[in-house]
Design a protein around this motif. Structure first.
Motif, mmCIF file in Angstrom:
data_model
loop_
_atom_site.group_PDB
_atom_site.id
_atom_site.type_symbol
_atom_site.label_atom_id
_atom_site.label_comp_id
_atom_site.label_asym_id
_atom_site.label_seq_id
_atom_site.Cartn_x
_atom_site.Cartn_y
_atom_site.Cartn_z
ATOM 1 N N ARG A 128 0.820 -1.212 0.000
ATOM 2 C CA ARG A 128 0.000 0.000 0.000
ATOM 3 C C ARG A 128 0.854 1.262 0.000
ATOM 4 O O ARG A 128 0.621 2.182 -0.777
ATOM 5 N N ARG A 129 1.883 1.311 0.858
ATOM 6 C CA ARG A 129 2.702 2.517 0.958
ATOM 7 C C ARG A 129 3.453 2.796 -0.341
ATOM 8 O O ARG A 129 3.600 3.949 -0.760
ATOM 9 N N THR A 130 3.937 1.758 -0.988
ATOM 10 C CA THR A 130 4.756 1.936 -2.192
ATOM 11 C C THR A 130 3.932 1.957 -3.472
ATOM 12 O O THR A 130 4.467 2.256 -4.546
ATOM 13 N N GLY A 131 2.648 1.606 -3.385
ATOM 14 C CA GLY A 131 1.827 1.567 -4.586
ATOM 15 C C GLY A 131 2.226 0.449 -5.529
ATOM 16 O O GLY A 131 2.174 0.609 -6.751
ATOM 17 N N THR A 132 2.607 -0.683 -4.970
ATOM 18 C CA THR A 132 3.047 -1.822 -5.784
ATOM 19 C C THR A 132 2.179 -3.041 -5.484
ATOM 20 O O THR A 132 1.481 -3.091 -4.467
ATOM 21 N N VAL A 133 2.224 -4.010 -6.374
ATOM 22 C CA VAL A 133 1.645 -5.327 -6.119
ATOM 23 C C VAL A 133 2.789 -6.248 -5.728
ATOM 24 O O VAL A 133 3.835 -6.271 -6.400
ATOM 25 N N VAL A 134 2.624 -6.987 -4.645
ATOM 26 C CA VAL A 134 3.685 -7.880 -4.158
ATOM 27 C C VAL A 134 3.211 -9.323 -4.249
ATOM 28 O O VAL A 134 2.097 -9.653 -3.839
ATOM 29 N N VAL A 135 4.077 -10.177 -4.780
ATOM 30 C CA VAL A 135 3.804 -11.613 -4.892
ATOM 31 C C VAL A 135 4.877 -12.351 -4.103
ATOM 32 O O VAL A 135 6.073 -12.100 -4.284
ATOM 33 N N THR A 136 4.484 -13.248 -3.212
ATOM 34 C CA THR A 136 5.445 -14.087 -2.488
ATOM 35 C C THR A 136 5.253 -15.531 -2.931
ATOM 36 O O THR A 136 4.129 -15.972 -3.183
ATOM 37 N N VAL A 137 6.349 -16.285 -3.009
ATOM 38 C CA VAL A 137 6.361 -17.551 -3.741
ATOM 39 C C VAL A 137 6.904 -18.691 -2.885
ATOM 40 O O VAL A 137 7.900 -18.529 -2.171
ATOM 41 N N ASN A 138 6.272 -19.851 -2.958
ATOM 42 C CA ASN A 138 6.857 -21.115 -2.483
ATOM 43 C C ASN A 138 7.601 -21.775 -3.633
ATOM 44 O O ASN A 138 7.140 -21.724 -4.785
ATOM 45 N N TYR A 139 8.714 -22.431 -3.347
ATOM 46 C CA TYR A 139 9.440 -23.202 -4.360
ATOM 47 C C TYR A 139 10.077 -24.408 -3.678
ATOM 48 O O TYR A 139 10.293 -24.415 -2.473
ATOM 49 N N ARG A 140 10.347 -25.453 -4.462
ATOM 50 C CA ARG A 140 10.877 -26.689 -3.887
ATOM 51 C C ARG A 140 12.253 -26.471 -3.255
ATOM 52 O O ARG A 140 13.066 -25.692 -3.775
ATOM 53 N N LEU A 141 12.500 -27.203 -2.182
ATOM 54 C CA LEU A 141 13.675 -26.987 -1.341
ATOM 55 C C LEU A 141 14.460 -28.280 -1.154
ATOM 56 O O LEU A 141 13.961 -29.372 -1.404
ATOM 57 N N GLY A 142 15.704 -28.130 -0.679
ATOM 58 C CA GLY A 142 16.508 -29.292 -0.332
ATOM 59 C C GLY A 142 16.625 -30.276 -1.474
ATOM 60 O O GLY A 142 16.740 -29.896 -2.645
ATOM 61 N N ALA A 143 16.585 -31.562 -1.151
ATOM 62 C CA ALA A 143 16.702 -32.587 -2.190
ATOM 63 C C ALA A 143 15.537 -32.520 -3.173
ATOM 64 O O ALA A 143 15.710 -32.788 -4.368
ATOM 65 N N MET A 144 14.344 -32.168 -2.704
ATOM 66 C CA MET A 144 13.200 -32.073 -3.609
ATOM 67 C C MET A 144 13.435 -31.022 -4.686
ATOM 68 O O MET A 144 12.945 -31.154 -5.817
ATOM 69 N N GLY A 145 14.170 -29.986 -4.353
ATOM 70 C CA GLY A 145 14.387 -28.907 -5.305
ATOM 71 C C GLY A 145 15.699 -28.937 -6.046
ATOM 72 O O GLY A 145 15.829 -28.302 -7.100
ATOM 73 N N PHE A 146 16.687 -29.709 -5.532
ATOM 74 C CA PHE A 146 18.030 -29.555 -6.080
ATOM 75 C C PHE A 146 18.808 -30.868 -6.226
ATOM 76 O O PHE A 146 20.030 -30.854 -6.313
ATOM 77 N N LEU A 147 18.119 -31.993 -6.277
ATOM 78 C CA LEU A 147 18.800 -33.274 -6.470
ATOM 79 C C LEU A 147 19.257 -33.418 -7.921
ATOM 80 O O LEU A 147 18.492 -33.179 -8.855
ATOM 81 N N ALA A 148 20.507 -33.822 -8.097
ATOM 82 C CA ALA A 148 21.049 -34.130 -9.429
ATOM 83 C C ALA A 148 21.576 -35.557 -9.416
ATOM 84 O O ALA A 148 22.312 -35.948 -8.512
ATOM 85 N N THR A 149 21.168 -36.346 -10.409
ATOM 86 C CA THR A 149 21.676 -37.710 -10.574
ATOM 87 C C THR A 149 21.829 -37.990 -12.067
ATOM 88 O O THR A 149 21.270 -37.280 -12.904
ATOM 89 N N SER A 150 22.523 -39.053 -12.387
ATOM 90 C CA SER A 150 22.680 -39.407 -13.797
ATOM 91 C C SER A 150 21.334 -39.779 -14.417
ATOM 92 O O SER A 150 21.071 -39.469 -15.586
ATOM 93 N N ASP A 151 20.451 -40.452 -13.651
ATOM 94 C CA ASP A 151 19.117 -40.776 -14.156
ATOM 95 C C ASP A 151 18.326 -39.508 -14.473
ATOM 96 O O ASP A 151 17.668 -39.414 -15.515
#
Length: 543
Positions: free
Chosen positions: A165-188
């Motif tokens: 409200r003070r800045t006159g902007t629209v703000v969006v906050t986001v969930n994203y995958r974390l830990g192994a769910m978000g950043f696992l790398a394997t050859s498969d």
């Protein structure tokens, strides 16, 4: 039975404190926090909190600050066969979806933040929250990426309604995958990906959210052509990464990095990430990803402990390290507001020593410093110059880990677009909510996370800012709002931050001298020493 917190603002019990100290010392964990004092209600005629997105209608709520829409899905749940795949567009829903409550936090272990001492095992978590002031203006947009070491946190960690409200902007906050769910790398997983590189699912989630914003934010009063990505700690590090990603170009026009340049924003080398993936597979007694997809979220969390999670370099998302992308001109040439806090390291040194019941002693100090930073650092941080060994160690840790990388990032970005540098230096700032609950007299100063409460509210909790701090909070909010609107940070009656990153705006209350421009921050943080050591490490890695 384990002890818990009585409500989000309840008193903490000793077992929680031990768990808190352990978690803090283990990783760069920072749920984003905050508050600005409540402001008068917006005078405009209220708009209905009913909006049609490209997947269906959502009904939010009207508050004194504007409208809010919570828990809107922006991608399909990454469950079953979609675990460890790029996010898919959300499926349309019939009727009107109620958007009056936050979605589930992504899979994460127990947090040290009061109210979230229980872990989350929910994979259906790819939601976002929209905060829109009243009125029909086409407003600039800020998309906030939460902190938490890329292993914890959620979009709900901040409540930016008053900021919007003070800045006159629209703000969006986001969930994203974390830990192994978000950043696992394997050859498969490499073989399943289109470019032969896996491990960037959490980063791809962030880009999916940005694409959702581009497609839908106009219906909430936002301007899809004026989007700023912002974040603190791991959220700021995410901004660093998105700046360097060719697949993110065109999704935003500016970036805000708060305490996010640690590690010089470096991603994990692909070979090292896949090697860690083999360790992860072995911990779960799995030979392939098909086996992993049958494991529970609880088992995944147990197996990921102690491993390093973050973006992976190589492939379409991040072809080269961010530093190389900045140097080669391959990074997004957008304005960036970047900074750190004066006493970043105090949070982590407290957790490791005093918070764990074992304050660093004068006798142990030389050995600890030599082991972590070397003899040259010990000479630059003599114990006689500090009130306690813990604060001496904290100063070195904050300088090495945050302040100097932030200044190096300014230099790296200056060649490809305007960069505006700041340092939050209100050493009288109250400890953020989780630390206040510890009831300790430790001097946290302007530590990690402490600036966030000057911009937003944390779970609806007001921070105990005094009158001067509230004035500073308004000034900081105005700088951030100006940057989101116009790409240049300004505040009425306050110094302009010059582009180029060589002069740093230091945020302090009037009693501490007010906001001033400085060219001394590099020397104050011993960055000559740390820059040389960083160059030596880089030569060793790349040579």
């Amino acid at each position: 039975m384990s002890e818990t917190v009585s409500g989000r603002s309840g008193a903490l019990r000793p077992r929680w404190l031990r768990r808190a100290a352990t978690a803090l010392a283990a990783a760069l964990f920072t749920p984003a926090l905050t508050p600005l004092s409540a402001s008068p209600a917006h005078a405009a005629t209220p708009q209905p909190a009913l909006v049609r997105t490209d997947a269906g209608w959502v009904r939010g709520e009207t508050t004194a600050e504007g409208r809010q829409f919570l828990g809107i899905p922006y991608a399909q749940p990454p469950v079953g066969d979609l675990r460890w795949t790029a996010p898919r567009p959300v499926r349309p829903w019939p009727g009107v979806r109620e958007a009056d409550g936050f979605g589930d936090r992504c899979v994460q272990s127990a947090s040290w933040d009061p109210g979230y001492e229980q872990p989350s095992h929910t994979e259906d978590c790819l939601d976002l929250n929209v905060y829109a002031p009243q009125g029909s203006a086409r407003r600039p947009v800020m998309v906030w990426l939460h902190g938490g070491g890329l292993t914890a946190g959620a979009g709900e960690d901040i409540v930016p309604d008053a900021f919007a409200r003070r800045t006159g902007t629209v703000v969006v906050t986001v969930n994203y995958r974390l830990g192994a769910m978000g950043f696992l790398a394997t050859s498969d997983l490499d073989a399943e990906s289109g470019d032969g590189v896996s491990g960037n699912y959490g980063m791809l989630d962030q880009q999916a959210a940005l694409r959702w914003v581009r497609a839908n934010i106009g219906r909430f009063g936002g301007d899809p052509g004026r989007v700023t990505i912002a974040g603190e700690s791991a959220g700021g590090r995410s901004v660093c990464t998105q700046l360097a990603s060719p697949t993110g170009k065109g999704l935003f026009r500016a970036g805000i990095v708060q305490s996010g340049a640690y590690g010089d924003c470096a991603a994990r080398p692909h070979e090292a990430a896949v090697a860690q993936g083999r360790t992860f597979l072995a911990r779960l007694d799995c030979a392939d990803v098909a086996c992993l997809r049958d494991r529970s979220a609880e088992e995944i969390l147990a197996a990921q402990a102690g491993l390093t999670w973050g973006p992976v370099v190589g492939g379409a998302f991040l072809p080269v390290q961010p530093a190389r992308a900045y140097a080669d001109g391959a990074a997004a040439g957008v304005p960036v507001l970047n900074g750190a806090n004066q006493d970043e390291g105090r949070l982590f040194s407290f957790a490791r020593f005093d918070g764990a019941g074992a304050p660093l002693t004068a006798e142990r100090y030389p050995a600890v410093m030599r082991a972590e930073f070397g003899d040259r650092a010990l000479a630059r941080y003599p114990l006689s110059a500090y009130p306690s060994p813990t604060l001496a160690h904290a100063t070195a840790q904050g300088d090495q880990g945050f302040a100097c990388p932030a200044l190096r990032l300014n230099q790296a970005l200056a060649g490809r677009g305007p960069v505006y540098a700041y340092e939050f230096a209100d050493r009288t700032s109250p400890p953020f909510a989780s630390l206040r609950a510890l009831d300790t007299d430790f001097d946290f100063g302007a530590t990690h996370v402490n600036e966030v409460q000057y911009l937003f509210r944390h779970f609806g909790l007001e921070s105990p800012l005094n009158a001067e701090q509230r004035r500073l909070a308004r000034q900081m909010t105005d700088y951030w709002g100006s940057f989101i609107r116009d790409g240049v940070p300004r505040a009425a009656g306050q110094p302009a931050i010059p582009a180029g990153g060589t002069r740093v705006l230091t945020f302090r209350t009037a009693a501490q001298g007010g906001n001033t421009l400085s060219t001394a921050v590099h020397g104050e943080h011993q960055c000559g020493l740390w820059d040389n050591l960083a160059d030596s490490v880089a030569v060793g890695v790349n040579g």
